[in-house]
Enzyme design. Structure first.
Site, PDB file in Angstrom:
ATOM      1  N   LYS A 230       0.913  -1.082  -0.193  1.00 22.46           N
ATOM      2  CA  LYS A 230      -0.073   0.052  -0.031  1.00 22.46           C
ATOM      3  C   LYS A 230       0.897   1.308   0.146  1.00 22.46           C
ATOM      4  CE  LYS A 230      -4.296  -1.789   1.882  1.00 22.46           C
ATOM      5  NZ  LYS A 230      -5.206  -2.092   2.651  1.00 22.46           N
ATOM      6  N   ARG A 264      -2.852 -10.046   5.073  1.00 21.30           N
ATOM      7  CA  ARG A 264      -3.504 -10.138   3.778  1.00 21.30           C
ATOM      8  C   ARG A 264      -2.615  -9.569   2.722  1.00 21.30           C
ATOM      9  NH1 ARG A 264      -6.451  -6.959   0.249  1.00 21.30           N
ATOM     10  NH2 ARG A 264      -7.944  -8.112  -1.018  1.00 21.30           N
TER      11      ARG A 264
END
Length: 283
Positions: A230, A264
């Site tokens: 991210k 994740r």
């Protein structure tokens, strides 16, 4: 399909298979979208999805999270019919080829969740946290599957404009308290909390949240950390998402120290190795 008691050991039951959270688990990200933020995660046909899923399982993933709606900031909205067209054939194929795999349906739409479970999914990963579709909690309760509850404000299209908090952590705590209570009242006991890194949070807020992630252990539920590649990993370094594996591993290590139960990830092998080394360190 569900059994857990947050006051003791935390575990989920999938038929004859028990998944306990005494040790952290890895969830591999399988995107069947044309526009997810990390291009290498996009699987554009069923054969590619099967190859990637097989790789994830070989590398040690416990869960495979299949998503057909891109939740990157500013992503295009798609109709439920299009989400189903992308998602259902892949879940059916995965269920057939990898009957041992535990499949997660990444959707905020109750109708899509229902079809995904019918096609072979075992749990629901809802970025909307029951807010984007008020029917989700009743649907999950009826399906009797585990549920991942994420914090977000707004929608993927608007969330970047919803980063103004008076006290982010206190407001998130209130959100999870209300939503977990509502789920428990409906009989949904197998709940995982996802604090929602990057969803209606600035990079600075993401790091504040990472430092304080442990506080959400108070709910006695598994915690999911969705940090993989991210912008909080690559923007501060002046690099791109496809260069952010090293930074992602650092973030995963910090999240494990904060009590993460599920990572994740786009890169399963590296995440599994991160968990193993972290366990050696903590003894």
């Amino acid at each position: 399909m569900t059994t857990s008691n947050p006051s003791t050991a935390i575990y989920w039951q999938f038929g004859s298979r028990t998944v306990d959270f005494a040790a952290p688990r890895v969830m591999g990200i399988l995107n069947v979208t044309p526009d997810s933020f990390f291009a290498a995660s996009r699987q554009q046909d069923i054969d590619a999805a099967l190859r990637k899923a097989g790789q994830f399982l070989d590398e040690g993933a416990t869960f495979i999270d299949v998503g057909a709606y891109s939740s990157r900031p500013g992503a295009d909205d798609i109709a439920p019919a299009e989400e189903l067209r992308r998602l259902i054939p892949v879940i059916e194929a995965l269920s057939k080829h990898f009957p041992e795999a535990i499949l997660s349906a990444d959707t905020f739409r109750a109708a899509v969740a229902r079809e995904a479970v019918a096609a072979g999914a075992h749990l629901v990963n809802d970025i909307g946290g029951g807010i984007l579709d008020p029917a989700m909690f009743d649907t999950v309760a009826g399906l009797k599957v585990p549920y991942i509850l994420m914090h977000m404000r707004g929608t993927p299209q608007t969330m970047k404009t919803h980063t103004g908090y008076n006290d982010m952590l206190t407001e998130m705590d209130a959100f999870f308290s209300a939503q977990v209570e509502a789920l428990l009242e409906k009989g949904v006991k197998d709940v995982c909390i996802d604090v929602g890194f990057g969803f209606a949070k600035t990079i600075t807020q993401n790091y504040t949240l990472l430092r304080s992630m442990h506080r959400f252990q108070e709910f006695g539920l598994p915690l999911l950390a969705g940090l993989s590649r991210k912008s909080m990993a690559w923007k501060p370094l002046g690099i791109k998402a496809d260069e952010a594996l090293n930074a992602t591993t650092v973030l995963h290590t910090l999240a494990l120290q904060q009590g993460a139960s599920i990572l994740r990830v786009h890169d399963v092998r590296e995440a599994v190795e991160c968990i193993r080394i972290s366990e050696l360190y903590t003894g």
